[in-house]
Scaffold this active site. Structure first.
Site, PDB file in Angstrom:
ATOM      1  N   GLN A 153       9.328  16.357  10.773  1.00 18.29           N
ATOM      2  CA  GLN A 153       8.405  15.244  11.224  1.00 18.29           C
ATOM      3  C   GLN A 153       6.956  15.813  11.491  1.00 18.29           C
ATOM      4  O   GLN A 153       5.977  15.013  11.047  1.00 18.29           O
ATOM      5  CB  GLN A 153       8.598  14.818  12.732  1.00 18.29           C
ATOM      6  CG  GLN A 153       7.930  13.519  13.174  1.00 18.29           C
ATOM      7  CD  GLN A 153       8.322  12.437  12.296  1.00 18.29           C
ATOM      8  OE1 GLN A 153       9.421  12.126  11.947  1.00 18.29           O
ATOM      9  NE2 GLN A 153       7.446  11.521  11.946  1.00 18.29           N
TER      10      GLN A 153
ATOM     11  N   GLU B 218       1.125 -37.050  28.811  1.00 15.97           N
ATOM     12  CA  GLU B 218       0.090 -36.357  28.194  1.00 15.97           C
ATOM     13  C   GLU B 218      -1.219 -37.410  27.635  1.00 15.97           C
ATOM     14  O   GLU B 218      -2.175 -37.085  27.402  1.00 15.97           O
ATOM     15  CB  GLU B 218       0.282 -35.602  26.766  1.00 15.97           C
ATOM     16  CG  GLU B 218       1.355 -34.667  27.432  1.00 15.97           C
ATOM     17  CD  GLU B 218       1.744 -33.820  25.833  1.00 15.97           C
ATOM     18  OE1 GLU B 218       1.408 -34.371  25.098  1.00 15.97           O
ATOM     19  OE2 GLU B 218       2.397 -32.738  26.128  1.00 15.97           O
TER      20      GLU B 218
ATOM     21  N   HIS C 138       0.670 -41.371  20.210  1.00 14.80           N
ATOM     22  CA  HIS C 138       1.979 -40.773  20.067  1.00 14.80           C
ATOM     23  C   HIS C 138       3.174 -41.557  20.812  1.00 14.80           C
ATOM     24  O   HIS C 138       4.359 -41.775  20.394  1.00 14.80           O
ATOM     25  CB  HIS C 138       2.025 -39.326  21.032  1.00 14.80           C
ATOM     26  CG  HIS C 138       1.302 -38.363  20.207  1.00 14.80           C
ATOM     27  ND1 HIS C 138       0.040 -38.286  19.821  1.00 14.80           N
ATOM     28  CD2 HIS C 138       2.036 -37.028  19.829  1.00 14.80           C
ATOM     29  CE1 HIS C 138      -0.441 -36.883  19.483  1.00 14.80           C
ATOM     30  NE2 HIS C 138       0.640 -36.317  18.921  1.00 14.80           N
TER      31      HIS C 138
ATOM     32  N   ASN D 115      -3.771   5.374   6.144  1.00 24.43           N
ATOM     33  CA  ASN D 115      -4.552   6.422   6.874  1.00 24.43           C
ATOM     34  C   ASN D 115      -5.345   5.535   7.955  1.00 24.43           C
ATOM     35  O   ASN D 115      -5.145   4.211   8.190  1.00 24.43           O
ATOM     36  CB  ASN D 115      -5.473   7.359   6.426  1.00 24.43           C
ATOM     37  CG  ASN D 115      -6.698   6.368   5.435  1.00 24.43           C
ATOM     38  OD1 ASN D 115      -6.887   5.223   5.727  1.00 24.43           O
ATOM     39  ND2 ASN D 115      -7.302   7.272   4.505  1.00 24.43           N
TER      40      ASN D 115
ATOM     41  N   GLU E 169       9.004   5.751  16.771  1.00 23.92           N
ATOM     42  CA  GLU E 169       9.246   5.285  15.551  1.00 23.92           C
ATOM     43  C   GLU E 169      10.587   5.743  15.177  1.00 23.92           C
ATOM     44  O   GLU E 169      11.670   4.816  14.612  1.00 23.92           O
ATOM     45  CB  GLU E 169       8.270   5.898  14.607  1.00 23.92           C
ATOM     46  CG  GLU E 169       8.583   5.767  13.375  1.00 23.92           C
ATOM     47  CD  GLU E 169       7.593   6.387  12.299  1.00 23.92           C
ATOM     48  OE1 GLU E 169       7.449   5.789  10.950  1.00 23.92           O
ATOM     49  OE2 GLU E 169       6.940   7.293  12.688  1.00 23.92           O
ATOM     50  N   HIS E 170      10.998   7.031  15.092  1.00 21.57           N
ATOM     51  CA  HIS E 170      12.517   7.405  14.902  1.00 21.57           C
ATOM     52  C   HIS E 170      13.167   8.053  16.276  1.00 21.57           C
ATOM     53  O   HIS E 170      12.562   8.683  17.066  1.00 21.57           O
ATOM     54  CB  HIS E 170      12.355   8.602  13.713  1.00 21.57           C
ATOM     55  CG  HIS E 170      11.658   8.097  12.583  1.00 21.57           C
ATOM     56  ND1 HIS E 170      10.318   8.597  12.691  1.00 21.57           N
ATOM     57  CD2 HIS E 170      11.896   7.409  11.689  1.00 21.57           C
ATOM     58  CE1 HIS E 170       9.869   8.328  11.345  1.00 21.57           C
ATOM     59  NE2 HIS E 170      10.785   7.501  10.628  1.00 21.57           N
TER      60      HIS E 170
ATOM     61  N   TYR F 103       0.927  -1.179  -0.006  1.00 18.93           N
ATOM     62  CA  TYR F 103      -0.035   0.017   0.038  1.00 18.93           C
ATOM     63  C   TYR F 103       0.869   1.166   0.079  1.00 18.93           C
ATOM     64  O   TYR F 103       1.688   1.425   0.908  1.00 18.93           O
ATOM     65  CB  TYR F 103      -0.964  -0.130   1.214  1.00 18.93           C
ATOM     66  CG  TYR F 103      -1.850   1.006   1.309  1.00 18.93           C
ATOM     67  CD1 TYR F 103      -3.210   0.815   0.516  1.00 18.93           C
ATOM     68  CD2 TYR F 103      -1.785   2.403   1.628  1.00 18.93           C
ATOM     69  CE1 TYR F 103      -4.469   1.724   0.577  1.00 18.93           C
ATOM     70  CE2 TYR F 103      -2.677   3.203   1.627  1.00 18.93           C
ATOM     71  CZ  TYR F 103      -4.007   2.963   1.033  1.00 18.93           C
ATOM     72  OH  TYR F 103      -4.785   3.848   0.931  1.00 18.93           O
TER      73      TYR F 103
ATOM     74  N   ASP G 115      14.406   8.399   5.596  1.00 23.56           N
ATOM     75  CA  ASP G 115      12.924   8.277   4.893  1.00 23.56           C
ATOM     76  C   ASP G 115      13.329   7.984   3.365  1.00 23.56           C
ATOM     77  O   ASP G 115      12.484   7.604   2.770  1.00 23.56           O
ATOM     78  CB  ASP G 115      12.483   9.719   4.961  1.00 23.56           C
ATOM     79  CG  ASP G 115      11.542  10.014   6.427  1.00 23.56           C
ATOM     80  OD1 ASP G 115      11.243   8.752   6.984  1.00 23.56           O
ATOM     81  OD2 ASP G 115      11.114  10.997   6.665  1.00 23.56           O
TER      82      ASP G 115
ATOM     83  N   HIS H 152       4.475  15.803   8.379  1.00 21.94           N
ATOM     84  CA  HIS H 152       3.531  14.677   7.697  1.00 21.94           C
ATOM     85  C   HIS H 152       2.168  14.675   7.919  1.00 21.94           C
ATOM     86  O   HIS H 152       1.337  14.472   7.000  1.00 21.94           O
ATOM     87  CB  HIS H 152       4.053  13.586   8.678  1.00 21.94           C
ATOM     88  CG  HIS H 152       5.216  12.769   8.103  1.00 21.94           C
ATOM     89  ND1 HIS H 152       5.362  12.239   6.711  1.00 21.94           N
ATOM     90  CD2 HIS H 152       6.567  12.652   8.656  1.00 21.94           C
ATOM     91  CE1 HIS H 152       6.461  11.918   6.622  1.00 21.94           C
ATOM     92  NE2 HIS H 152       7.195  12.074   7.612  1.00 21.94           N
TER      93      HIS H 152
ATOM     94  N   GLN I 128     -10.971  -0.375   1.344  1.00 24.32           N
ATOM     95  CA  GLN I 128     -11.390  -1.307  -0.049  1.00 24.32           C
ATOM     96  C   GLN I 128     -10.081  -2.023  -0.863  1.00 24.32           C
ATOM     97  O   GLN I 128     -10.224  -2.934  -1.208  1.00 24.32           O
ATOM     98  CB  GLN I 128     -12.102  -0.429  -1.125  1.00 24.32           C
ATOM     99  CG  GLN I 128     -11.646   0.780  -1.660  1.00 24.32           C
ATOM    100  CD  GLN I 128     -11.875   1.988  -0.648  1.00 24.32           C
ATOM    101  OE1 GLN I 128     -11.942   2.126   0.541  1.00 24.32           O
ATOM    102  NE2 GLN I 128     -11.618   3.082  -1.547  1.00 24.32           N
TER     103      GLN I 128
END
Length: 416
Positions: free
Chosen positions: A243, A399, A404, A198, A311-312, A114, A345, A246, A175
């Site tokens: 930053q 068990e 087994h 988003n 994140e950074h 994406y 980036d 954005h 979608q």
């Protein structure tokens, strides 16, 4: 400005997912599952005000875009691609060497990527995702990006050509995620979906996870900058502005033991913010989501950075290198004056798709290895089986799984 204690009291790490959108996103996903391509056409008209005639952008259009962009941009895209390839190749998992117990590494077959559109179409995201998949050896890469009234940005299409994407579709939002997760008449189902987006995209990825792999649930972008008395105030000011531009939800953190330096930097930020083309976005981001934190010691600074798990993480102090082993949470570390976040980036090599909202506590940035999967291989000799089997027999007995037990026991008996 906050003291460390006050900051800890008021700050909460979260990805800010708007759960009020949940019903809408679920409805979109169900519509795509039921109606396929027609739902994609309808949603493009409804949400993007674009009346599409085709979902796929032909390869000839990608080549035309590549030929149409200026040579400086073309060279920059190619240089970035080469840097990313080199770094990702250097960290790619290698096959283990063993005779009886080992792992085999396989690339994913088909991945969906994406690429956001909106106010700042992220050309670099094409490189920071698809190149990684290519280095991994993924068989088929599919890029989706929101349709635009005047057509997809030429630089994005050129980047798609450079990375040799197999298919590019002009579809966005929840979608697009649904189409990649479940397939339509035109868009095939993928094994994994990566890339930022988003709120609708984030929620959709969260909902389809399990039916398809995902990289992460991305929230607002963020940077944590640590400074001291030696730091260049103007350079850090630009880092914070970079930053904040954005998105109005973008978060900025400025941390130091030196109160005067914090004040100096924020004064420069105020002076320069209004001169930026995205001044309104920057102003809102800084007003609602900026934190200046005055710490009492280096240990307090480290603890605060690890609490944020940002994140950074940009360390621009005289002793910046000493922080590398101390910062244990963070999407990516940028060490020293000449390693600004913006270089990461675009061209440094590590992917800019990174965990946000404190998720670096348990996850890492996207890498070539996220497009690989492993399976264990157990190929035992008679001798090794004889050594291992008694313990397995005892555990099977505990068990109460008789078959087994027998599967191991009778092999062992026949070997003696």
């Amino acid at each position: 400005m906050y003291t460390t204690d006050r900051f800890k009291d008021i700050y909460a790490t979260k990805n800010d997912i708007d759960w009020t959108l949940l019903d809408n996103v679920q409805s979109i996903i169900k519509s795509v599952q039921k109606e396929g391509d027609q739902a994609l056409y309808d949603y493009s008209k409804k949400f993007d005000s674009v009346d599409l005639t085709d979902l796929e952008i032909p390869h000839t259009a990608l080549k035309d875009a590549y030929d149409s962009i200026d040579s400086d941009l073309r060279d920059a895209l190619i240089a970035a691609k080469e840097n990313i390839e080199a770094y990702q190749q250097s960290i790619k998992w290698t096959q283990s060497e063993a005779s009886e117990l080992y792992q085999k590494i396989h690339p994913l077959n088909r991945v969906g990527i994406y690429v956001p559109g909106g106010t700042a179409p992220l050309v670099s995201t094409v490189l920071m995702t698809t190149v990684l998949a290519n280095v991994a050896g993924v068989n088929e890469t599919i890029i989706v990006t929101p349709p635009q009234k005047d057509g997809i940005q030429q630089a994005i299409l050129a980047a798609c050509y450079i990375v040799e994407a197999d298919h590019v579709y002009q579809v966005g939002g929840a979608q697009a995620i649904a189409a990649l997760a479940y397939g339509t008449e035109t868009i095939p189902k993928v094994d994994k979906i990566v890339g930022p987006g988003n709120q609708y995209v984030a929620l959709a990825k969260k909902l389809v996870y399990g039916d398809v792999g995902i990289d992460s649930i991305a929230g607002p972008s963020e940077i944590v900058v640590v400074v001291d008395e030696t730091t260049r105030a103007d350079w850090v000011a630009y880092d914070l502005l970079a930053q904040a531009e954005h998105d109005i939800q973008a978060r900025t953190f400025l941390i130091s033991e030196n109160k005067e330096k914090l004040d100096e930097i924020m004064t420069v930020v105020a002076e320069k913010a209004g001169l930026q083309p995205r001044a309104e976005i920057i102003a809102k981001s800084l007003e609602d989501h900026h934190y200046s934190v005055h710490t009492a010691s280096k240990q307090e600074t480290v603890d605060t950075v690890n609490l944020i798990a940002g994140e950074h993480i940009s360390i621009q102090t005289e002793d910046a290198a000493t922080y590398v082993d101390l910062i244990t949470t963070g999407g990516a570390l940028f060490i020293g004056t000449y390693s600004p976040e913006a270089i990461g980036d675009y061209v440094a090599g590590p992917s800019h798709v990174l965990p946000t909202g404190g998720n670096a506590r348990f996850s890492n940035g996207l890498s070539v290895n996220d497009f690989l999967r492993t399976n264990s291989v157990i190929h035992l000799s008679n001798e090794t089986f004889n050594q291992m089997a008694p313990s397995g027999i005892r555990l099977a007995k505990e068990e109460a799984l008789q078959a087994h037990h027998d599967s191991l026991y009778f092999r062992l008996e026949d070997n003696h």
